[in-house]
Design a protein around this motif. Structure first.
Motif, short mmCIF file in Angstrom:
data_model
loop_
_atom_site.label_atom_id
_atom_site.label_comp_id
_atom_site.label_asym_id
_atom_site.label_seq_id
_atom_site.Cartn_x
_atom_site.Cartn_y
_atom_site.Cartn_z
N GLN A 35 0.88 -1.22 -0.01
CA GLN A 35 0.11 0.06 0.12
C GLN A 35 0.87 1.29 0.04
O GLN A 35 0.44 2.17 -0.06
CB GLN A 35 -0.95 0.05 1.20
N GLY A 36 2.09 1.27 0.31
CA GLY A 36 3.09 2.23 0.08
C GLY A 36 3.59 2.79 1.47
O GLY A 36 4.35 3.65 1.46
N LYS A 37 3.23 2.07 2.42
CA LYS A 37 3.44 2.47 3.73
C LYS A 37 5.12 1.80 4.06
O LYS A 37 5.54 0.95 3.32
CB LYS A 37 2.66 1.70 4.76
N VAL A 38 5.56 2.53 5.00
CA VAL A 38 7.07 2.27 5.51
C VAL A 38 6.88 1.08 6.52
O VAL A 38 6.18 1.20 7.52
CB VAL A 38 7.67 3.50 5.94
N LEU A 39 7.52 0.09 6.46
CA LEU A 39 7.75 -0.97 7.42
C LEU A 39 8.73 -0.35 8.39
O LEU A 39 9.95 -0.49 8.04
CB LEU A 39 7.80 -2.48 6.97
N PHE A 40 8.40 -0.03 9.82
CA PHE A 40 9.38 0.40 10.73
C PHE A 40 9.77 -0.55 11.85
O PHE A 40 8.89 -1.10 12.24
CB PHE A 40 8.79 1.82 11.27
N LEU A 41 10.88 -0.93 11.80
CA LEU A 41 11.35 -1.78 12.69
C LEU A 41 12.32 -1.17 13.70
O LEU A 41 13.66 -1.16 13.73
CB LEU A 41 12.32 -3.09 12.23
N PRO A 42 11.76 -0.51 14.73
CA PRO A 42 12.56 0.31 15.88
C PRO A 42 13.58 -0.62 16.64
O PRO A 42 14.37 0.36 16.78
CB PRO A 42 11.58 1.02 16.51
N ASN A 43 13.46 -1.83 16.81
CA ASN A 43 14.41 -2.44 17.65
C ASN A 43 15.20 -3.46 16.76
O ASN A 43 15.97 -4.08 17.47
CB ASN A 43 13.59 -3.38 18.55
N LEU A 44 15.52 -3.36 15.47
CA LEU A 44 16.21 -4.05 14.64
C LEU A 44 17.38 -3.42 14.30
O LEU A 44 17.45 -2.88 13.31
CB LEU A 44 15.39 -4.67 13.36
N ALA A 45 18.41 -3.74 15.07
CA ALA A 45 19.65 -3.18 14.80
C ALA A 45 20.85 -4.02 13.97
O ALA A 45 20.42 -5.26 14.08
CB ALA A 45 20.32 -2.77 16.07
N PHE A 46 21.70 -3.33 13.40
CA PHE A 46 22.78 -4.49 12.88
C PHE A 46 24.06 -3.71 13.65
O PHE A 46 24.58 -2.76 13.32
CB PHE A 46 22.60 -3.82 11.45
N ASP A 47 24.43 -4.58 14.50
CA ASP A 47 25.70 -4.15 15.37
C ASP A 47 26.84 -4.52 14.60
O ASP A 47 27.22 -5.56 13.69
CB ASP A 47 25.65 -5.40 16.44
N LEU A 48 27.65 -3.42 14.83
CA LEU A 48 29.10 -3.43 14.03
C LEU A 48 30.21 -3.94 15.32
O LEU A 48 29.79 -3.40 16.47
CB LEU A 48 29.46 -1.94 13.66
N SER A 49 31.22 -4.35 14.92
CA SER A 49 32.33 -4.84 15.76
C SER A 49 33.19 -3.44 16.08
O SER A 49 32.96 -2.51 15.23
CB SER A 49 33.28 -6.07 15.01
N ALA A 50 34.23 -3.65 16.87
CA ALA A 50 34.97 -2.29 17.31
C ALA A 50 35.66 -1.96 15.67
O ALA A 50 35.94 -0.93 15.42
CB ALA A 50 35.73 -2.60 18.31
N ALA A 51 36.13 -3.12 15.15
CA ALA A 51 36.82 -2.96 14.03
C ALA A 51 36.08 -2.27 12.77
O ALA A 51 36.46 -1.42 11.94
CB ALA A 51 37.61 -4.27 13.57
N GLU A 52 34.69 -2.78 12.59
CA GLU A 52 33.83 -2.25 11.79
C GLU A 52 33.51 -0.70 12.01
O GLU A 52 33.15 0.08 10.88
CB GLU A 52 32.58 -3.09 11.60
N GLN A 53 33.41 -0.51 13.21
CA GLN A 53 33.11 1.01 13.79
C GLN A 53 34.33 2.14 13.04
O GLN A 53 33.94 3.15 12.92
CB GLN A 53 32.69 1.17 15.16
N ILE A 161 15.81 -1.67 1.90
CA ILE A 161 15.94 -2.20 3.24
C ILE A 161 17.20 -1.04 3.85
O ILE A 161 18.28 -1.20 3.53
CB ILE A 161 16.31 -3.36 3.76
N PHE A 162 16.77 -0.44 4.88
CA PHE A 162 17.76 0.66 5.62
C PHE A 162 17.80 0.58 6.70
O PHE A 162 17.31 -0.01 7.49
CB PHE A 162 17.14 2.23 5.43
N THR A 163 19.05 0.60 7.47
CA THR A 163 19.62 0.45 8.79
C THR A 163 20.29 1.58 9.17
O THR A 163 21.33 1.96 8.39
CB THR A 163 20.25 -0.63 8.79
N SER A 247 17.71 1.43 14.42
CA SER A 247 16.58 0.88 13.78
C SER A 247 16.60 0.45 12.34
O SER A 247 17.62 0.94 11.65
CB SER A 247 15.27 1.88 14.00
N SER A 248 15.75 -0.13 11.86
CA SER A 248 15.47 -0.39 10.29
C SER A 248 14.32 0.03 10.01
O SER A 248 13.32 -0.30 10.39
CB SER A 248 15.93 -1.99 10.00
N TRP A 249 14.18 0.02 8.57
CA TRP A 249 13.14 0.33 7.79
C TRP A 249 12.85 -0.26 6.60
O TRP A 249 14.19 -0.21 5.76
CB TRP A 249 12.38 1.91 7.97
#
Length: 298
Positions: A35-53, A161-163, A247-249
């Motif tokens: 329908q064109g809505k944004v699916l919002f996942l407020p608690n879906l994180a993509f965790d980065l390691s210290a090296a990735e940060q 898919i955005f994070t 968050s992701s959406w």
């Protein structure tokens, strides 16, 4: 923003996922998405390691490019300015791609067999950095639907898919606009006529990667007409969204009018989906535009 404010329930559909492979009531998710809505996942994180940060530095991006991109099918990474970091960047983007696949399998299993042409980007610059240096056509802080001059897609859907991976807790600010049927009706009288000859010449000269269909012409015209209309940008129906770090959406970016207003550090996964792969193909921009034009556009 001083336009008419859209009700949140018409723009956004929130989901409780905390894991990328966590199944939910996908029937409502697919229906809302189509329908064109944004699916919002407020608690879906993509965790980065210290090296990735340590990779979260704008100077890592080639000065000639806006973002770093990764093609999972070829394994090719483009846009890395510091060559020594390419393997780490590739590993990060590849991991996000696999997480995105898991999310699709869990949340949107109907699409699993039909999605194709994956592309992943690492966005390191703040939104404000490219806003000032962009032409109005490339200014993504203006409400728009996605359509690309050199890459006609013949009606296929653009699923993104955005994070938000901002390490400092900064939210990403978006604006989301009115439903596509109303949007198309509003701007249709302004769109220029389609020229098959011009489309043939542009493809023959290599300006476009494939022949630009009547549908692609209308979508590109719609993209430009929206961005050029300052009154619509300020007064048109819209809703401001705050998308927190961690968050992701998800949205069909060819259908959902959107504008990125602020924020920095994001991962984005794109897939293409044939209209025939949708649960409700009548909701596709192609079907809506064909109904308005009363003709086949592909």
């Amino acid at each position: 923003m001083s336009g008419s404010i859209l009700p949140a329930q018409s723009v956004i559909h929130s989901l409780p996922n905390t894991q990328w492979d966590e199944p939910v009531n996908n029937a409502s998710a697919v229906e809302a998405l189509e329908q064109g809505k944004v699916l919002f996942l407020p608690n879906l994180a993509f965790d980065l390691s210290a090296a990735e940060q340590l990779l979260l530095k704008p100077e890592l991006v080639d000065a000639k490019r806006k973002n770093i991109s990764f093609n999972p099918q070829t394994g090719k990474v483009n846009g890395v300015a510091v060559e020594d970091t390419t393997p780490q960047v590739k590993a990060l983007l590849e991991r996000h791609y696999h997480h995105s696949q898991q999310l699709v399998n869990a949340l949107l299993p109907e699409y699993r067999a039909e999605l194709h042409t994956p592309n992943n980007t690492l966005r390191l610059h703040p939104v404000t950095a490219w806003r000032a240096s962009s032409s109005w056509r490339k200014d993504d802080s203006r409400l728009h639907v996605d359509a690309f001059p050199s890459r006609p897609n013949h009606g296929e859907r653009i699923l993104r898919i955005f994070t938000n991976i901002n390490p400092n807790g900064e939210s990403r600010q978006w604006r989301v606009g009115e439903p596509f049927p109303q949007l198309a009706q509003r701007f249709m009288p302004r769109l220029k006529r389609y020229s098959p000859l011009s489309s043939w010449l542009q493809h023959r000269l290599g300006i476009t990667k494939r022949y630009r269909s009547h549908y692609d012409h209308l979508m590109l015209q719609l993209h430009d007409a929206m961005k050029a209309d300052q009154s619509y940008q300020q007064q048109g129906p819209q809703l401001a969204l705050e998308l927190p770090a961690g968050s992701s959406w998800i949205c069909f970016s060819d259908q959902t009018p959107h504008a990125a207003m602020s924020g920095q550090f994001m991962l984005e996964q794109t897939f293409l989906l044939p209209v025939s792969g949708m649960k409700n193909p009548q909701n596709a921009p192609l079907a809506i535009l064909e109904k308005l034009q009363q003709k086949t556009l592909i």
